[in-house]
Design a protein around this motif. Sequence first.
Motif, PDB file in Angstrom:
ATOM      1  N   GLY A 196       7.568  -4.120 -20.402  1.00  0.00           N
ATOM      2  CA  GLY A 196       7.471  -5.088 -19.840  1.00  0.00           C
ATOM      3  C   GLY A 196       7.019  -6.062 -21.139  1.00  0.00           C
ATOM      4  O   GLY A 196       5.734  -5.834 -21.726  1.00  0.00           O
ATOM      5  N   LYS A 197       7.137  -7.388 -20.819  1.00  0.00           N
ATOM      6  CA  LYS A 197       7.039  -7.969 -22.137  1.00  0.00           C
ATOM      7  C   LYS A 197       5.759  -9.070 -21.707  1.00  0.00           C
ATOM      8  O   LYS A 197       5.561  -9.971 -22.824  1.00  0.00           O
ATOM      9  N   ILE A 198       6.288  -9.182 -19.839  1.00  0.00           N
ATOM     10  CA  ILE A 198       5.421 -10.584 -19.979  1.00  0.00           C
ATOM     11  C   ILE A 198       5.021 -10.574 -19.122  1.00  0.00           C
ATOM     12  O   ILE A 198       4.593  -9.290 -18.274  1.00  0.00           O
ATOM     13  N   ASP A 199       3.364 -11.431 -18.563  1.00  0.00           N
ATOM     14  CA  ASP A 199       2.711 -11.188 -17.263  1.00  0.00           C
ATOM     15  C   ASP A 199       3.188 -10.544 -16.180  1.00  0.00           C
ATOM     16  O   ASP A 199       3.854 -11.341 -15.999  1.00  0.00           O
ATOM     17  N   ASP A 200       2.889  -9.352 -15.970  1.00  0.00           N
ATOM     18  CA  ASP A 200       3.493  -9.216 -14.127  1.00  0.00           C
ATOM     19  C   ASP A 200       3.203  -9.109 -12.612  1.00  0.00           C
ATOM     20  O   ASP A 200       2.419  -7.939 -12.368  1.00  0.00           O
ATOM     21  N   TYR A 201       1.082  -9.062 -13.667  1.00  0.00           N
ATOM     22  CA  TYR A 201       0.576  -9.118 -12.362  1.00  0.00           C
ATOM     23  C   TYR A 201      -0.815 -10.197 -12.585  1.00  0.00           C
ATOM     24  O   TYR A 201      -0.905 -10.871 -13.479  1.00  0.00           O
ATOM     25  N   TYR A 202      -1.352 -10.878 -11.403  1.00  0.00           N
ATOM     26  CA  TYR A 202      -2.525 -11.858 -12.197  1.00  0.00           C
ATOM     27  C   TYR A 202      -3.638 -11.508 -10.511  1.00  0.00           C
ATOM     28  O   TYR A 202      -3.406 -10.930  -9.448  1.00  0.00           O
ATOM     29  N   ASP A 203      -5.061 -11.401 -10.583  1.00  0.00           N
ATOM     30  CA  ASP A 203      -5.505 -11.520  -9.611  1.00  0.00           C
ATOM     31  C   ASP A 203      -6.577 -12.404 -10.380  1.00  0.00           C
ATOM     32  O   ASP A 203      -7.649 -12.216 -11.412  1.00  0.00           O
ATOM     33  N   ILE A 256       4.550 -14.279 -14.556  1.00  0.00           N
ATOM     34  CA  ILE A 256       4.204 -14.448 -13.033  1.00  0.00           C
ATOM     35  C   ILE A 256       3.502 -15.967 -12.695  1.00  0.00           C
ATOM     36  O   ILE A 256       4.035 -15.967 -12.187  1.00  0.00           O
ATOM     37  N   LEU A 257       2.180 -15.680 -13.269  1.00  0.00           N
ATOM     38  CA  LEU A 257       1.899 -17.115 -12.802  1.00  0.00           C
ATOM     39  C   LEU A 257       2.001 -18.924 -13.105  1.00  0.00           C
ATOM     40  O   LEU A 257       1.721 -19.535 -12.451  1.00  0.00           O
ATOM     41  N   TYR A 258       3.274 -18.433 -13.987  1.00  0.00           N
ATOM     42  CA  TYR A 258       4.072 -19.909 -14.593  1.00  0.00           C
ATOM     43  C   TYR A 258       5.317 -19.704 -12.872  1.00  0.00           C
ATOM     44  O   TYR A 258       5.439 -20.542 -12.256  1.00  0.00           O
ATOM     45  N   ASN A 259       5.058 -18.347 -12.817  1.00  0.00           N
ATOM     46  CA  ASN A 259       6.399 -18.420 -11.829  1.00  0.00           C
ATOM     47  C   ASN A 259       5.832 -18.087 -10.372  1.00  0.00           C
ATOM     48  O   ASN A 259       6.418 -19.360  -9.590  1.00  0.00           O
ATOM     49  N   LEU A 260       5.426 -16.981  -9.447  1.00  0.00           N
ATOM     50  CA  LEU A 260       5.448 -17.621  -8.186  1.00  0.00           C
ATOM     51  C   LEU A 260       3.061 -17.889  -8.416  1.00  0.00           C
ATOM     52  O   LEU A 260       3.549 -18.560  -7.581  1.00  0.00           O
ATOM     53  N   GLY A 261       2.964 -17.768  -9.568  1.00  0.00           N
ATOM     54  CA  GLY A 261       1.453 -18.515  -9.175  1.00  0.00           C
ATOM     55  C   GLY A 261       1.418 -20.174  -8.999  1.00  0.00           C
ATOM     56  O   GLY A 261       0.651 -20.267  -8.240  1.00  0.00           O
TER      57      GLY A 261
END
Length: 349
Positions: free
Chosen positions: A208-215, A175-180
Amino acid sequence: MTEPIATALLSYGMSGEVFHAPLIAAAHPGFLLHTIVQRKSKHASTRYPHVIIADAVEKVFADPAIELVVVNTPNDTHADFVTRALEAGKHVVVEKPFTVTAAEADQLIALAKSKKKVLTVFQSRRWDGDFMTVKKVWDAKLLGKVVELEVHYDRFRNYVEANTWKEERGKGTGILYNLGSHMLDQVVCIAGMPRQADARIGVQRPNGKIDDYYDIRLQYEGFHAIVKSSYLVREQGPRYSIHGTEGSFMKYGIDPQEQALKEGKIPGAPGWGAEDKLHWGKLNTTLQGVHIEGAIETLPGNYLAFYQNVFEAIRENKPLAVKPEESRDVIRLIEACYESNEKKQAINL
């Protein structure tokens, strides 16, 4: 009359079908959608019957008629395909994220300069109406001295989507590369690079296999930014919150352009990018001793402006709106966030 820029897409997945092809087609006569790479089908020809359907990227790089290549393939292929396109004498638009590493980005920037070719990154969400409005509020100093900026890009997807590389472990996924890469670009556009990054990144969805949240907490001189995203947010909060010594600005909802593109609407048509009044942001502040509280009309979003600028950069030698060095800095920031998460400490930038 200026010759249109013959353009090729290296993929007709979601980004090619929903974003790049419609925007390039709508930017006519500045651009000619010349070739689309589809390895397993030719369904792009249904919507674009005049376009050449190629079954290999090599055919794009070898075609002297093609001036501009859009690299919208999986993230870990960006560095290789951008290199090959530049070596073949093409200008390049590359999907976000620019690259997986900042070192790769530096190599591509140097190569583009040596080849005297335009290289830019599709940071389309700089032209989201909500972000444009936030930036206007920020630049106009309507809140006094800003002390906190909080940005969210949340979704509710409590399942793992099947048959997509975006849900598989690999270089540049998550998610960090995608939306971040969008969100961090917006923050850097407003405030520049931070002094420190402190991030927590992980997996919340079952199986889930990939990161799907970040703060992520970004520390600046005198204020900080909070950047958050999760796939498990069913009830949406504000997308943007800004607080300062004189007041606050809050913005809910999301720019309508992506949904309009998915519905097949024509970019640039009357009313394009306009947001419903229900989603206008709220300003509550004091200006020159006068208390002001109420809705702020959202500026119309305009993704077409990205390609209009690319045309001007190629044909008129005007400055790029999205400089590759800026997108390289976003990758540096992503790398710092992963380092912070691993060490569980803030990373100096």
